[in-house]
Write an enzyme that holds these catalytic residues in place. Structure first.
Site, short mmCIF file in Angstrom:
data_model
loop_
_atom_site.label_atom_id
_atom_site.label_comp_id
_atom_site.label_asym_id
_atom_site.label_seq_id
_atom_site.Cartn_x
_atom_site.Cartn_y
_atom_site.Cartn_z
N GLU A 101 11.66 4.77 -1.65
CA GLU A 101 11.43 6.17 -2.00
C GLU A 101 9.96 6.55 -1.78
O GLU A 101 9.06 5.75 -1.99
CB GLU A 101 11.85 6.42 -3.44
N CYS A 114 2.94 9.77 -2.36
CA CYS A 114 3.02 8.50 -3.07
C CYS A 114 3.89 7.56 -2.24
O CYS A 114 5.07 7.83 -2.01
CB CYS A 114 3.63 8.75 -4.45
N CYS A 121 10.34 -4.86 -6.09
CA CYS A 121 9.06 -5.42 -6.53
C CYS A 121 9.32 -6.80 -7.13
O CYS A 121 10.30 -7.00 -7.84
CB CYS A 121 8.41 -4.52 -7.56
N CYS A 125 7.05 -6.06 -14.53
CA CYS A 125 6.44 -5.26 -15.58
C CYS A 125 7.57 -4.63 -16.41
O CYS A 125 8.50 -4.03 -15.85
CB CYS A 125 5.53 -4.19 -14.99
N CYS A 128 8.70 -0.69 -16.14
CA CYS A 128 8.84 -0.08 -14.82
C CYS A 128 10.25 -0.27 -14.28
O CYS A 128 10.77 -1.39 -14.28
CB CYS A 128 7.83 -0.71 -13.85
N CYS A 344 6.18 8.43 -12.06
CA CYS A 344 5.72 7.04 -12.00
C CYS A 344 6.73 6.11 -12.64
O CYS A 344 7.22 6.37 -13.74
CB CYS A 344 4.43 6.85 -12.79
#
Ligand code: SAH
Length: 370
Positions: A101, A114, A121, A125, A128, A344
């Site tokens: 994205e 962005c 990933c 974390c 997230c 975010c």
């Protein structure tokens, strides 16, 4: 006689994979002058031309060669969403069928893109949503710069993208070479020509790669801090166990030491009751005393099954006031594109997870339920 063409030799060369240096090498290799590289870059990135026949300062034979052997292939857009505040989110499909994205955030005086650096990933974390998707692979240079290439074409050359933040899916410093090559194109005067202040790489703190970045590529650096002591940071940003705060801040100091006016941006997600007390703010002042810094407080954006809540507006304001009164430059990130999950930590795409994180999370869940 056996064919000399290796079976896995790619049929075409994607020219979006090259920065200026590698493009010059490419032209020299095919018997052309190195300056063809900057001519080509101007066509591609500044004029938005993707038909080699329209590149009128190339000879007919060069145009034919490019047509037969090369492509300009960004990842393909499969979904476009526009939020009520004008934020756009695109799902882009890579050749292997995964989706990443990319988000465009229009503001009065600038337009920020962005950009994602990996499919999923590998870091975990806890706050997230990309982390929950697991990891598939690094994006190539063409898939990274291709996000800007696609978005700029889609928005039209009159709506210039003025800033790029490497804050989409993935940890950019774990895909160092491809990310740096893409950022070089973003800053190259013959490509997008963005200034180094307008290209920001955000990292969870991959310390050795931070030193390398300081040496090799001059861009703005943002660090995902999120906690002011190792105990909490180990939990929220587990890579902290490998590269604890002391080492992280040393790498930050190294990054700014030769640029007296440069500051590191520290991102800090506001999690209710976890990291948002006045004591935390005071500890941050102490911790960052010796690092030229700006603080960016990010209201936590929830996602399905997230175990945190966002701090209240009052608590965020109080936190900011403590930092501000100590002379620290502190901003609160305005949440954009909420109604299309473009904020975010909400980018998810579609990731064929190779780490089996889904399975592990599901097993943990059933252990807890048992
Ligand atoms: N991997 C890089 C870039 C990722 S995202 C990094 O860690 O810096 C950009 C920022 O959004 C990071 O600071 C990240 O920690 C933050 N973020 C992630 N999930 C979030 C959420 N749910 N709400 C608010 N911010 C989040």
């Amino acid at each position: 006689m056996n064919s000399v063409i290796a079976p896995d030799k790619p049929k075409s060369i994607n020219l979006l994979d090259f920065d200026r240096k590698s493009l010059e090498a490419f032209f020299v290799e095919i018997g052309e002058k190195a300056f063809r590289a900057t001519q080509l870059m101007k066509w591609i990135y500044q004029e938005g031309v993707d038909d080699f026949d329209e590149m009128t300062n190339f000879s007919k034979s060069l145009r034919t060669y490019l047509k037969e052997n090369c492509t300009l292939s960004p990842p393909e857009c499969v979904v476009e969403q526009v939020a009520t505040d004008g934020t756009c989110k695109w799902a882009l499909q890579t050749a292997c069928g995964n989706r990443i994205e990319t988000v465009f955030i229009p503001e009065e005086s600038r337009g920020t893109l962005c950009v994602s650096s990996q499919i999923g990933c590998a870091l975990a974390c806890t706050f997230c949503s990309t982390a929950q998707q697991g990891f598939n692979r690094n994006l190539s240079t063409s898939e990274i710069v291709g996000q800007l290439y696609f978005a700029q074409k889609r928005l039209g050359l009159e709506n210039r993208i003025t800033n790029v933040v490497m804050m989409g899916m993935g940890e950019p410093l774990l895909n160092f070479d491809n990310v740096v090559r893409a950022m070089r194109l973003m800053m190259d005067d013959f490509a997008y020509g963005l200034s180094k202040r307008r290209v920001t790489i955000s990292t969870s703190g991959i310390v050795p790669a931070m030193y390398r970045l300081t040496q090799e590529c001059d861009v703005s650096v943002a660090v995902s801090l999120h906690a002011v002591n190792d105990q909490l940071r180990d939990e929220l940003v587990p890579i902290n166990k490998k590269y604890p705060l002391k080492e992280l801040l040393e790498a930050c100091r190294d990054n700014v030491k030769l640029a007296p006016r440069r500051r590191i941006t520290f991102e800090y997600v506001m999690l209710a009751g976890i990291n948002d007390s006045v004591e935390d703010a005071r500890a941050m002042i102490k911790l960052l005393k010796t690092v030229p810094s700006k603080i960016n407080l990010i209201p936590f954006n929830p996602f399905p099954n997230s175990r945190y809540e966002c701090s209240s507006a009052e608590v965020i304001d109080r936190f900011r006031a403590v930092l501000h009164n100590a002379g620290m430059v502190t901003t609160i990130r305005r949440t954009r594109g909420e109604d299309i999950d473009a904020a975010c930590g909400q980018l998810v795409g579609r990731v064929a997870d190779k780490t089996r994180r889904h399975l592990k999370l599901a097993m943990k869940g059933s252990e807890r339920a048992a």
